[in-house]
Design a protein around this motif. Structure first.
Motif, PDB file in Angstrom:
ATOM      1  N   GLU A  40       3.371   9.867   1.891  1.00 16.08           N
ATOM      2  CA  GLU A  40       3.243   8.580   1.214  1.00 16.08           C
ATOM      3  C   GLU A  40       3.146   8.750  -0.302  1.00 16.08           C
ATOM      4  OE1 GLU A  40      -0.043   6.532   2.994  1.00 16.08           O
ATOM      5  OE2 GLU A  40       0.997   6.296   4.912  1.00 16.08           O
ATOM      6  N   VAL A  41       2.417   9.765  -0.753  1.00 17.51           N
ATOM      7  CA  VAL A  41       2.333  10.038  -2.189  1.00 17.51           C
ATOM      8  C   VAL A  41       3.711  10.403  -2.729  1.00 17.51           C
ATOM      9  CG1 VAL A  41       1.383  11.596  -3.935  1.00 17.51           C
ATOM     10  CG2 VAL A  41      -0.100  10.689  -2.158  1.00 17.51           C
ATOM     11  N   ASN A  42       4.429  11.226  -1.995  1.00 18.61           N
ATOM     12  CA  ASN A  42       5.777  11.614  -2.408  1.00 18.61           C
ATOM     13  C   ASN A  42       6.699  10.398  -2.470  1.00 18.61           C
ATOM     14  OD1 ASN A  42       7.854  13.410  -3.132  1.00 18.61           O
ATOM     15  ND2 ASN A  42       8.557  13.470  -1.002  1.00 18.61           N
ATOM     16  N   GLN A  43       6.577   9.495  -1.500  1.00 19.75           N
ATOM     17  CA  GLN A  43       7.395   8.286  -1.485  1.00 19.75           C
ATOM     18  C   GLN A  43       7.059   7.398  -2.690  1.00 19.75           C
ATOM     19  OE1 GLN A  43       6.648   5.729   1.873  1.00 19.75           O
ATOM     20  NE2 GLN A  43       8.667   4.800   1.745  1.00 19.75           N
ATOM     21  N   ASP A  44       5.775   7.284  -3.024  1.00 18.72           N
ATOM     22  CA  ASP A  44       5.370   6.502  -4.200  1.00 18.72           C
ATOM     23  C   ASP A  44       5.948   7.098  -5.476  1.00 18.72           C
ATOM     24  OD1 ASP A  44       3.936   4.763  -2.624  1.00 18.72           O
ATOM     25  OD2 ASP A  44       1.985   5.701  -3.030  1.00 18.72           O
ATOM     26  N   LEU A  45       5.912   8.416  -5.586  1.00 16.59           N
ATOM     27  CA  LEU A  45       6.448   9.078  -6.777  1.00 16.59           C
ATOM     28  C   LEU A  45       7.960   8.897  -6.885  1.00 16.59           C
ATOM     29  CD1 LEU A  45       4.342  12.362  -6.732  1.00 16.59           C
ATOM     30  CD2 LEU A  45       4.162  10.479  -8.368  1.00 16.59           C
ATOM     31  N   LYS A  47       9.715   6.334  -5.650  1.00 18.82           N
ATOM     32  CA  LYS A  47       9.951   4.943  -6.041  1.00 18.82           C
ATOM     33  C   LYS A  47       9.688   4.738  -7.528  1.00 18.82           C
ATOM     34  CE  LYS A  47       8.998   2.689  -1.632  1.00 18.82           C
ATOM     35  NZ  LYS A  47       8.076   1.787  -0.905  1.00 18.82           N
ATOM     36  N   ALA A  48       8.645   5.378  -8.046  1.00 16.10           N
ATOM     37  CA  ALA A  48       8.326   5.239  -9.468  1.00 16.10           C
ATOM     38  C   ALA A  48       9.422   5.857 -10.333  1.00 16.10           C
ATOM     39  CB  ALA A  48       6.986   5.894  -9.777  1.00 16.10           C
ATOM     40  N   LYS A  49       9.959   6.987  -9.886  1.00 18.96           N
ATOM     41  CA  LYS A  49      11.034   7.626 -10.642  1.00 18.96           C
ATOM     42  C   LYS A  49      12.281   6.744 -10.672  1.00 18.96           C
ATOM     43  CE  LYS A  49      12.814  12.217 -11.343  1.00 18.96           C
ATOM     44  NZ  LYS A  49      12.760  13.602 -10.898  1.00 18.96           N
ATOM     45  N   GLU A  50      12.592   6.128  -9.538  1.00 17.11           N
ATOM     46  CA  GLU A  50      13.737   5.207  -9.486  1.00 17.11           C
ATOM     47  C   GLU A  50      13.496   3.998 -10.385  1.00 17.11           C
ATOM     48  OE1 GLU A  50      14.311   4.222  -5.389  1.00 17.11           O
ATOM     49  OE2 GLU A  50      14.853   6.263  -4.845  1.00 17.11           O
ATOM     50  N   ALA A  51      12.252   3.492 -10.376  1.00 19.30           N
ATOM     51  CA  ALA A  51      11.917   2.331 -11.210  1.00 19.30           C
ATOM     52  C   ALA A  51      12.029   2.683 -12.687  1.00 19.30           C
ATOM     53  CB  ALA A  51      10.506   1.847 -10.884  1.00 19.30           C
ATOM     54  N   ILE A  70       5.011   2.033 -10.793  1.00 22.10           N
ATOM     55  CA  ILE A  70       4.674   3.216 -11.594  1.00 22.10           C
ATOM     56  C   ILE A  70       3.175   3.484 -11.550  1.00 22.10           C
ATOM     57  CG2 ILE A  70       4.653   4.141 -13.944  1.00 22.10           C
ATOM     58  CD1 ILE A  70       7.342   2.641 -14.368  1.00 22.10           C
ATOM     59  N   GLU A  71       2.374   2.433 -11.668  1.00 13.83           N
ATOM     60  CA  GLU A  71       0.919   2.591 -11.626  1.00 13.83           C
ATOM     61  C   GLU A  71       0.446   3.038 -10.250  1.00 13.83           C
ATOM     62  OE1 GLU A  71      -1.544   2.540 -13.980  1.00 13.83           O
ATOM     63  OE2 GLU A  71       0.196   2.556 -15.309  1.00 13.83           O
ATOM     64  N   LYS A  72       1.078   2.522  -9.199  1.00 13.92           N
ATOM     65  CA  LYS A  72       0.711   2.931  -7.841  1.00 13.92           C
ATOM     66  C   LYS A  72       0.964   4.422  -7.659  1.00 13.92           C
ATOM     67  CE  LYS A  72       1.583   2.059  -2.980  1.00 13.92           C
ATOM     68  NZ  LYS A  72       2.397   1.365  -1.991  1.00 13.92           N
ATOM     69  N   ALA A  73       2.076   4.899  -8.162  1.00 10.85           N
ATOM     70  CA  ALA A  73       2.389   6.324  -8.061  1.00 10.85           C
ATOM     71  C   ALA A  73       1.383   7.152  -8.855  1.00 10.85           C
ATOM     72  CB  ALA A  73       3.800   6.591  -8.566  1.00 10.85           C
ATOM     73  N   ASP A  74       0.997   6.660 -10.021  1.00 14.79           N
ATOM     74  CA  ASP A  74       0.017   7.373 -10.845  1.00 14.79           C
ATOM     75  C   ASP A  74      -1.325   7.470 -10.132  1.00 14.79           C
ATOM     76  OD1 ASP A  74      -1.002   8.588 -13.276  1.00 14.79           O
ATOM     77  OD2 ASP A  74      -2.040   6.672 -13.626  1.00 14.79           O
ATOM     78  N   ILE A  75      -1.769   6.365  -9.554  1.00 17.50           N
ATOM     79  CA  ILE A  75      -3.053   6.359  -8.843  1.00 17.50           C
ATOM     80  C   ILE A  75      -2.980   7.243  -7.601  1.00 17.50           C
ATOM     81  CG2 ILE A  75      -4.633   4.891  -7.527  1.00 17.50           C
ATOM     82  CD1 ILE A  75      -3.963   2.671  -9.599  1.00 17.50           C
ATOM     83  N   SER A  76      -1.879   7.199  -6.877  1.00 19.06           N
ATOM     84  CA  SER A  76      -1.716   8.037  -5.684  1.00 19.06           C
ATOM     85  C   SER A  76      -1.771   9.518  -6.045  1.00 19.06           C
ATOM     86  CB  SER A  76      -0.389   7.745  -4.996  1.00 19.06           C
ATOM     87  OG  SER A  76      -0.357   6.462  -4.494  1.00 19.06           O
ATOM     88  N   LEU A  77      -1.097   9.891  -7.126  1.00 17.39           N
ATOM     89  CA  LEU A  77      -1.094  11.293  -7.538  1.00 17.39           C
ATOM     90  C   LEU A  77      -2.477  11.732  -8.001  1.00 17.39           C
ATOM     91  CD1 LEU A  77       0.585  13.823  -7.892  1.00 17.39           C
ATOM     92  CD2 LEU A  77       1.128  13.050 -10.210  1.00 17.39           C
ATOM     93  N   ARG A  78      -3.175  10.877  -8.730  1.00 17.51           N
ATOM     94  CA  ARG A  78      -4.548  11.217  -9.154  1.00 17.51           C
ATOM     95  C   ARG A  78      -5.464  11.396  -7.952  1.00 17.51           C
ATOM     96  NH1 ARG A  78      -6.185   8.049 -14.629  1.00 17.51           N
ATOM     97  NH2 ARG A  78      -4.186   8.245 -15.691  1.00 17.51           N
ATOM     98  N   PHE A  79      -5.322  10.504  -6.966  1.00 12.55           N
ATOM     99  CA  PHE A  79      -6.145  10.606  -5.769  1.00 12.55           C
ATOM    100  C   PHE A  79      -5.848  11.893  -5.010  1.00 12.55           C
ATOM    101  CE2 PHE A  79      -6.949   9.734  -1.245  1.00 12.55           C
ATOM    102  CZ  PHE A  79      -8.312   9.504  -1.307  1.00 12.55           C
TER     103      PHE A  79
END
Length: 99
Positions: A40-45, A47-51, A70-79
């Protein structure tokens, strides 16, 4: 670039039900949950890269959704990073225990 007015923002909240946790505990192990979390974190990242690519090219339909992704991916990666740090700390604490 088209910028829409600020209306209702469709942010999905992921609320965890107790029933979901009970079902998860019986069906999946820790490694399965960890694998799913990393995916899920990878999927968020991704999507953020595509955005970001769409934002750079000027083909953004909704700026708010782009920034939310982009913010969701940032928060997911920090978590995920904090989870890893806590797991390493726990491992090190266990290794310091005397038998």
């Amino acid at each position: 670039m088209k910028i829409d007015g600020v209306g209702q923002v469709g942010i999905q909240s992921s609320v965890l039900n107790i029933d979901d946790v009970k079902d998860t505990q019986h069906n999946e192990g820790f490694s399965d949950l960890l694998t799913q979390f990393i995916a899920e974190v990878n999927q968020d990242l991704t999507k953020a890269k595509e955005a970001e690519k769409l934002l750079q090219s000027g083909k953004v339909e909704n700026l708010i959704e782009t920034m939310a992704a982009i913010e969701k991916a940032d928060i997911s990666l920090r978590f995920a990073t904090e989870f890893r740090n806590k797991a390493i700390e726990a491992y090190q604490e266990i290794m310091r225990m005397q038998i």
